[in-house]
Structures are given as structure tokens and as C-alpha cells.
Design a protein around this motif. Structure first.
Motif, short mmCIF file in Angstrom:
data_model
loop_
_atom_site.label_atom_id
_atom_site.label_comp_id
_atom_site.label_asym_id
_atom_site.label_seq_id
_atom_site.Cartn_x
_atom_site.Cartn_y
_atom_site.Cartn_z
N PRO A 18 -10.53 8.05 6.47
CA PRO A 18 -10.33 6.63 6.81
C PRO A 18 -9.14 6.04 6.06
N GLN A 33 0.83 -1.21 0.00
CA GLN A 33 0.00 0.00 0.00
C GLN A 33 0.87 1.26 0.00
N LYS A 53 -7.11 1.98 6.03
CA LYS A 53 -6.89 0.66 6.60
C LYS A 53 -5.43 0.52 7.00
N GLN A 107 -8.34 3.61 12.69
CA GLN A 107 -8.20 3.34 11.25
C GLN A 107 -8.35 4.63 10.43
N ARG A 108 -7.56 5.63 10.82
CA ARG A 108 -7.63 6.92 10.13
C ARG A 108 -6.21 7.48 9.97
N PRO A 132 -3.00 -1.96 9.01
CA PRO A 132 -2.86 -3.25 9.70
C PRO A 132 -1.98 -3.11 10.93
#
Length: 859
Positions: A152, A86, A154, A138-139, A156
């Protein structure tokens, strides 16, 4: 109480001093952008060895500033690559129709939020940017100045990241799109705790030190800001026939080099030279001519003091309005000073030297009427002199120092002068302000000084006139107090009275000082060298503490602690006065410091080889490195190069190179090269003194000594104990054989430090440099001709880049690289390579390259 004002004063002083100590420093990493070809653009990898892993919320924070006067503002500020999958990118996009140019990209999607900094802040100050990653929420939150936005993302748990600023070559995330920027104070926090800190306060090398965990980053093609504020950079060098004079256009940032046949305009913003041949025929340039630029009329003037005439140059018609000026019987006004006075539209000429006499005359040329007059200055404190510095100011000009005598006669007690005077153009009087204390070594001045009346300071170049192999030193002085300090490094300067000239200007648009030196050799050719140094210049580049994120809190805590100490002392001695010495502060640095602009047709010695993240700096021991900057290291890894004076350095190099190439050098040849201006006895004494100094320095290395056993001066080196990169180079290419791939890699390893002796310029060295560059290019191209492109296209691309470092418009290398890239299926890169080459070809030769892309690929 009487002491209360002192406490208040000390409190304010300590507080502002602490803040200035943190915020007023000139350092950071500058990024080469679209002004450079892709291979030379700057990148910073903060995770070169392994990715940075985080278990809880973390944030990346850094300071950013942009550079002015660039053509293209586009590219990646930073790329954050999570688990190699990502990408979170912060980019600057100048194609935006609205004013929000900073954009966040996640994967292949733009964030709905974008932003800009207010007004001119992006260029005039350092701006803090922070990217906060919240695993719990998650931001991602982007903080820019006092504003922020979130969205927002994602994230991990226990993810690992690559942090890449600017250009990078990391897997499929590689990019060469870099905006012209500077960054510093890069930090990372995890759970609110500081875990990484890269101040970026280096001065050399590719390693960016990290202060918390000792995890350095690696920069490719770095431009260290601090070094630009101390080391003078050679921008351009050109040689013209006959006498040459120089002028400066502050508004346009142009240096004009005026010769007899043509004028050379050097654009400082683009670092480009353009030669303009006169349409009006030859323009006389005599030994004591001066050149001035009139910013009001946008005209360049060639001033003839003896002939009392002025010739004006029109850039549109490329003509001088007077071209047949006949030389008169010479009084001579060598090294006179000059300035343009806008209040009365006049040019002024002060002082000078000629026919064994120093001058005190003041001449005025009124531009509207064309009238030349000598001004009567009664009871003047202006002692006859030359080699003084002059700086124009409101209502007149400041003049400092020089060399002269009270009577004006050279034979009657000539001496160095250190007085600061102000010439009032309206009253036609001189006023003495002060006199500097006589320094340990006498010096004189370059022709101009840069005056800043707002802070009552000036800058000037000084040098000892009693040495031929001399050096220019920039000083910062006061217009009201007799004090000065040396700032910046020195510039090599060959000085003979009528053959040499030095001048200083200030390039306001790019915030840097510009020094120009002239030297006319025995072949009646004048070499012009142009150098730059970014403002404010530093007195030293010794390491300073530069801790990020602490710039506010630590400074304020220190200030508060000191204030408490002051208060306690005050309470203990409340009926006593305190006294302290005044502290002299240097100029406060601003973040709006431009980078040196290089273009692709610059001298190869100013081109740095790209160093990838896999390459680690290797400590040097017992070696002499001649490629790149000259460096000598002893067996403990200490750099002993700093012990060389300019003359001893040149003596060392000439003996060393003659020893390696020809088995030594005779005393007669040494005199011819280094002391040709001195009688035999004086040359012999100079040689003995400097040989003794050289022996003392080389004793620090061991296994390296000066010898004259065969009647020739030699430097004897034990090859088994001391590595000399030049000798390794000669072993590789010495017999002109075809090199193997391994040999080519070894040659590239030697030359990646830079061109041969890139930081020194001697006339006798030019042939060495030229031969070596040609030999290297020939070796690379011979190998390329022996290999089929299909057999090793990746290496041939590297090989072409190696050639470009020495010859940026080598047609064979361009064809080789284009074909190899096309074979690899990288057609867009092949096209870009061709377009860059064609553009540089046009810049250098002033005409279009005559082949198109299909011709190149099928040639």
C-alpha cells in the motif's frame, strides 16, 4: 525448394541483427561513487526545471547494472519525492545479513519486501527495474526482472514529483550516498502511454536528452559510458631517469615501470602509483632491454638480449636476483618482440634492430634451467624486422607487420611489412596466414597485440614511423582474413627510433585496453604515460537511436516486417537465387563495463567540476576555450576543433599562447619546439605546409588570423568579436590584485570546464599549466584570507572546493572548509571533510597528517 534455407537464414539474421542493434550498444550514465569525495559523485535530476506531474497511474522504468571490484556497495539508486513531502526511495544496502540488498523506503519506513538479482546478473548484464504507481488501488508495485511485489502507498491525485538518481542536493532530501552503478533507458509512462524517455546515450556535457517531450535531465559529474568506449583516458604519467621498460601483470591488473633506481607499480583497479626502491641496489636498464611478467611464478623479468641474461624481481624482498650485469658489445635488439610460453616455461625474443640491420633471430630463455639459446628456424617466412606487434596464443604467438628488409640490411630496400605470421614454439616454425593490403599511409605497430582466439580477432596499435609528432591508433583485425578497422580515438605519440616505445595490454578484470607510451628526452629522462579504453572499443561515437522500452517490440516489429518483405520477394521469384554481400559486424557490447576509477590524489585535470541542476548549458559562438578540452566555435556555433590534426593543433596552441603572453614566437623557436629533429630546410617546409593548414581552419572563424607582420608568428584576434577564456582569465588575475567576490565567481565560471588544456600534453606546455594552477589557487586563498568566516561561510565552502579541484591536499583549503562548515553547524560534514583530506594526504605522501580535528578548528 532450394531457396528455403536462404529464407530461414535471412529470417534468423534479421531477427538477431535487430535484437543486437538494440541490446548490444555501449552507452548509459555511470556514477562516481565512494571512490570520489562527496562533491565529485554523480547524480541525475530528471526534473531540473519543474516537477513531473501525473493525473493517472504512472510508472518509472530503467535499466541498471553494477560495477565490479569496488569497496563499498551502498546508497540511493533513485529518490522519488512527491509534492516535496513524501520520499519513495530505492536503495542498495550491502550491510544486510541476508542476500536481499535492494530495499524500498517510504518516508522513514522500510518496506517489508526486499530483493536481489539472480547470480551474477547485477554485474554481468543490464537489469530492468520498474516502479508502478496505482492511484486507483493506492499501491506501489516494484518489478525486478520477472518478479515483483506490491504494498500500500498513499498516492494523491494530480501529484508532482522530483525524480533523482544517485547524489542530489535537493532540499532536505540531499544525499551523497551513491552505489557504483550504471543506468540507461529511463522511461516514464502515464496510463500505459510513453510520456518521457531518457536514453542516456550522450557522450559529453551535463544534459540528458529526453525524446518525447523535449524535457532534458541534468547530470552532475556525469560519466558517459559511450565516450569511454571511444576516447582514450590518461590514467597516470610519471617521469624517471634514464631508460625505462614496462611489464604487465594481467591477473593483478598492474603495470610495472622498471627504472634503474626503483620500480613503479601502477594499480589499474585503484589508479594508484606506488614507487618501490630496490633493496638490491641499481638495476641496469639498457636501450634494448625488455620486461615480461611471468603469471605462473608471479615474477617480473628484466631481459638483456645482448648479454643473454635475465634478472628476476622479488616483490617481497624488493630485490633483483642479478644487479651487476655488465653491458656487452652491442648487437642491439631494439623494438624486438617477446612473449612468455607456459608450455615450456620459456621466454622468447623475436626480431629487432641495431647497427643498420634488421634482425630475424629467435632467442629462447628456459626459466627452470637458466639456459639461453638461439633457435635455428630454417626456411623461415619471418623477414628480418622491427616495430612489429606480437600476441601470445596457444602453442606460440602471432606476429604482424613491422619494418624491415629481405636481406636484413637497412640500405637494401627496406619497407613496411603487413604479413600476419604464427610462430609455433614446439615445432619452431613460422607459418604465414595472410598479408594485409598496403594502406594509404604506411604504418608500423606497437610492441604487443591482444589476441582473442575465441572469436579469431586481435587488437593492435599502429602509427606512422616517418613522423615525430605522431599518434597511436587502435585497430581491430582478424586472425584469418586480411582485414582491419580503426577503433577508438588516437593517442599522442612522439616517435624517435631508440627513444620511444609503445605497448598494448588488456586489463581483463576491468575489461579495458591499456596503452603505455615511453619517450626519453634530451635530458635523459623518460616520460611514461598510461592510457585506458573500455571494451568493446567503438569505431565512432556518432549519435545512434537508443529508444527505451522499444528495445524488444520495435526491433521485433522491424524484423517481422523485413521477413515479410523477404517472403514476398521469394514468392515472386521462387525459382531464382538471391545473393547479398556479407556484413561485417563489430563486437557486441556488454553491460558489464567498469567506470574509470579515479582517486582523490589524481591530477586535477581529470577532476570535473560539479554542475548543479540550476546551471543550463549555454551554446558557444565565436569563442576559443582553453580551460578543459580545447574547443573552437565559429559564429554559427559549429565546433571546428575536429579539423585540427595533432600537429596543427600543437602549432595553433604554441603560436596562440606565445601571442597572448609575449607578442609572438620566432621561426627559430618554433623549430626548437616542434621540428627539432629535422634539418633547417625540412623544418621550414613543414612549417609552411602546416601554417597554410592552420590558416584554412581559422578562416572558418573570421576575426582570427595568423600573421607575421612584426617578424614573429602571431595569432591576431579581434577581442570584440571572439571570446578567449584564457584572456579573460589573465584580465582577472593579471596584476595579482585581491579579487572581489564577483571576480572569484567569474574565475570559477572559467575554470569549471576543467584544468587548462586538460586533453593535451606537450612538454613546452607544462610550465603554462603549472603556473596557471598556482595562480588560481593563490587567487582563491588570497580572497579567503580577506574575509571573516562568519561573514560569508557558505561562499567560503564553495571557495575551498574550487581550490580542491586544483590541489586536493591543500591544507589551507581544508582548514577553511572545516571552519566554515562548523560555523554553519554542519559538524558531521566538517568531520567528513577532514577525514577525506587525511586519507588523501596519506595516499600521496605515505604518512599520516599530523594534526587532529580540534587543532584544525582552532588553528
Amino acid at each position: 525448394m532450394k531457396c528455403r534455407p536462404i529464407i530461414v537464414f535471412l529470417s534468423i539474421f534479421l531477427l538477431t541483427g535487430a535484437v543486437n542493434a538494440v541490446l548490444g550498444q555501449s552507452y548509459g550514465l555511470g556514477f562516481n561513487s565512494f571512490e570520489e569525495v562527496q562533491d565529485k559523485r554523480t547524480g541525475l535530476d530528471l526534473s531540473p526545471d519543474q516537477q513531473l506531474c501525473f493525473d493517472s497511474d504512472f510508472e518509472l522504468s530503467f535499466e541498471l547494472s553494477f560495477l565490479r571490484n569496488k569497496k563499498t556497495y551502498f546508497g540511493y539508486i533513485v529518490r522519488i519525492i512527491g509534492n516535496d513531502r513524501q520520499n519513495i526511495d530505492l536503495i542498495y544496502d550491502n550491510s544486510s545479513v541476508n542476500r536481499d540488498h535492494f530495499k524500498l523506503i517510504i518516508g522513514e519506513q522500510f518496506s517489508p519486501n526486499a530483493f536481489d538479482f539472480e547470480g551474477d546478473d547485477l554485474f554481468s548484464k543490464w537489469n530492468r527495474l520498474t516502479l508502478k504507481f496505482s492511484i486507483a488501488n493506492q499501491r506501489i508495485t516494484v518489478v525486478h526482472g520477472s518478479k515483483s511485489f506490491s504494498q500500500p502507498l498513499k498516492i494523491p491525485p494530480k501529484a508532482c514529483y522530483k525524480i533523482l538518481f544517485g547524489a542530489n542536493q535537493y532540499k532536505e532530501f540531499r544525499t551523497t550516498d551513491v552505489p557504483p552503478m550504471k543506468i540507461r533507458h529511463v522511461t516514464m509512462r502515464e496510463g500505459g502511454k510513453l510520456v518521457y524517455n531518457w536514453p542516456l546515450n550522450e557522450t559529453d556535457g551535463v544534459k540528458a536528452s529526453e525524446e518525447v517531450r523535449g524535457k532534458p535531465g541534468i547530470a552532475s559529474n556525469p560519466v558517459w559510458i559511450k565516450k569511454l568506449h571511444y576516447d582514450w583516458q590518461l590514467l597516470q604519467s610519471v617521469t624517471l631517469k634514464g631508460y625505462v621498460r614496462i611489464g604487465f601483470d594481467e591477473k593483478g591488473s598492474n603495470v610495472f615501470v622498471v627504472g634503474q633506481d626503483s620500480l613503479v607499480r601502477v594499480s589499474l583497479a585503484r589508479n594508484q602509483m606506488v614507487a618501490i626502491r630496490y633493496a638490491s641496489g641499481k638495476q641496469p636498464v639498457f636501450v634494448d632491454n625488455q620486461v615480461l611478467f611471468d603469471p605462473v611464478r608471479n615474477r617480473l623479468y628484466n631481459i638483456f638480449p645482448d648479454e643473454r641474461q635475465v634478472s628476476a624481481f622479488d616483490t617481497t624482498s624488493r630485490s633483483w636476483d642479478k644487479s651487476g650485469i655488465v653491458p656487452q658489445s652491442k648487437t642491439y635488439y631494439l623494438h624486438a618482440n617477446k612473449f612468455f610460453s607456459p608450455t615450456d616455461s620459456s621466454l622468447y625474443i623475436l626480431g629487432g634492430y641495431g647497427h643498420l640491420a634488421y634482425k630475424k633471430e629467435v632467442h629462447r630463455y628456459h626459466l627452470p634451467s637458466g639456459i639461453w639459446e638461439q633457435i635455428n628456424v630454417a626456411d623461415s617466412v619471418f623477414v628480418p624486422r622491427y616495430l612489429a606487434a606480437l600476441g601470445a596464443a596457444r602453442g606460440g604467438a602471432y606476429v604482424i607487420g613491422g619494418y624491415g628488409s629481405t636481406t636484413g640490411q637497412q640500405m637494401l630496400s627496406p619497407r613496411n611489412l603487413y604479413d600476419l605470421l604464427f610462430f609455433d614454439a614446439k615445432k619452431r616454425t613460422f607459418k604465414k596466414i595472410y598479408e594485409l593490403a598496403v594502406p594509404k599511409e604506411d604504418f608500423v605497430f606497437g610492441n604487443s597485440m591482444v589476441v582473442n582466439e575465441e572469436d579469431s580477432s586481435f587488437y593492435a596499435l599502429v602509427f606512422p614511423k616517418h613522423r615525430f609528432s605522431s599518434e597511436l591508433q587502435l585497430i581491430r583485425g582478424s586472425l584469418s582474413r586480411p582485414e582491419f578497422a580503426k577503433v577508438g580515438s588516437t593517442i599522442p605519440y612522439q616517435f624517435i627510433d631508440i627513444e620511444s616505445f609503445a605497448d598494448l595490454f588488456y586489463d581483463k578484470a576491468n575489461e579495458r585496453f591499456v596503452a603505455v607510451t615511453l619517450y626519453r628526452d634530451g635530458n635523459q629522462r623518460t616520460k611514461v604515460s598510461i592510457y585506458s579504453l573500455y571494451a568493446p572499443p567503438l569505431e565512432t561515437i556518432a549519435d545512434e537511436p537508443a529508444t527505451a522500452d522499444i528495445e524488444g517490440s520495435r526491433a521485433l516489429w522491424i524484423a517481422a516486417a523485413l521477413m515479410v518483405v523477404v517472403l514476398l520477394v521469394f514468392l515472386g521469384y521462387k525459382y531464382r537465387w538471391f545473393s547479398r554481400k556479407a556484413l561485417v559486424k563489430g563486437p557486441v557490447a556488454t553491460p558489464d563495463t567498469p567506470l574509470p576509477v579515479r582517486n582523490d590524489n589524481m591530477d586535477p585535470k581529470e577532476t570535473s567540476v560539479e554542475i548543479t541542476a540550476d546551471e543550463k548549458p549555454i551554446p558557444h559562438r565565436q569563442c576559443i576555450l582553453l580551460f578543459g578540452n580545447l574547443q573552437l566555435y565559429d559564429e554559427d556555433g559549429n565546433d571546428i576543433t575536429k579539423h585540427f590534426s595533432p600537429l596543427v593543433k600543437e602549432l595553433f596552441l604554441v603560436i596562440l599562447l606565445y601571442s597572448i603572453r609575449w607578442d609572438g614566437i620566432s621561426s627559430e623557436k618554433l623549430k626548437e619546439l616542434l621540428w627539432f629533429d629535422k634539418p633547417s630546410e625540412s623544418a621550414r617546409n613543414n612549417r609552411s605546409v602546416n601554417i597554410a593548414k592552420l590558416k584554412g581552419i581559422l578562416d572558418k572563424m573570421k576575426y582570427c588570423q595568423v600573421s607575421k607582420e612584426t617578424g614573429y608568428w602571431k595569432i591576431k584576434i579581434d577581442d570584440d568579436k571572439i571570446h578567449v577564456d584564457y584572456m579573460h582569465y589573465l584580465n582577472l588575475i593579471g596584476n595579482k590584485r585581491l579579487l572581489s567576490k564577483q571576480n572569484i565567481s567569474e574565475l570559477a565560471e572559467i575554470t569549471k570546464r576543467g584544468n587548462f588544456l586538460s586533453n593535451v600534453e606537450y612538454e613546452w606546455l607544462d610550465s603554462f599549466k603549472s603556473d596557471i594552477s598556482n595562480e588560481i589557487v593563490d587567487a582563491y586563498l588570497r580572497y579567503a584570507a580577506s574575509v571573516k568566516i562568519a561573514d560569508d561561510p557558505e561562499f567560503l565552502v564553495k571557495l575551498a572546493n574550487y581550490v580542491f579541484y586544483f590541489d586536493p591536499v591543500n591544507e589551507e583549503a581544508m582548514i577553511l572548509k572545516c571552519k566554515a562548515l562548523a560555523h554553519l553547524g554542519k559538524h558531521s560534514l566538517a568531520k567528513t571533510t577532514f577525514e577525506n583530506f587525511a586519507r588523501e594526504y596519506n595516499r600521496i605522501y605515505g604518512e599520516d597528517f599530523r594534526k587532529d580535528m580540534p587543532e584544525v578548528l582552532h588553528s
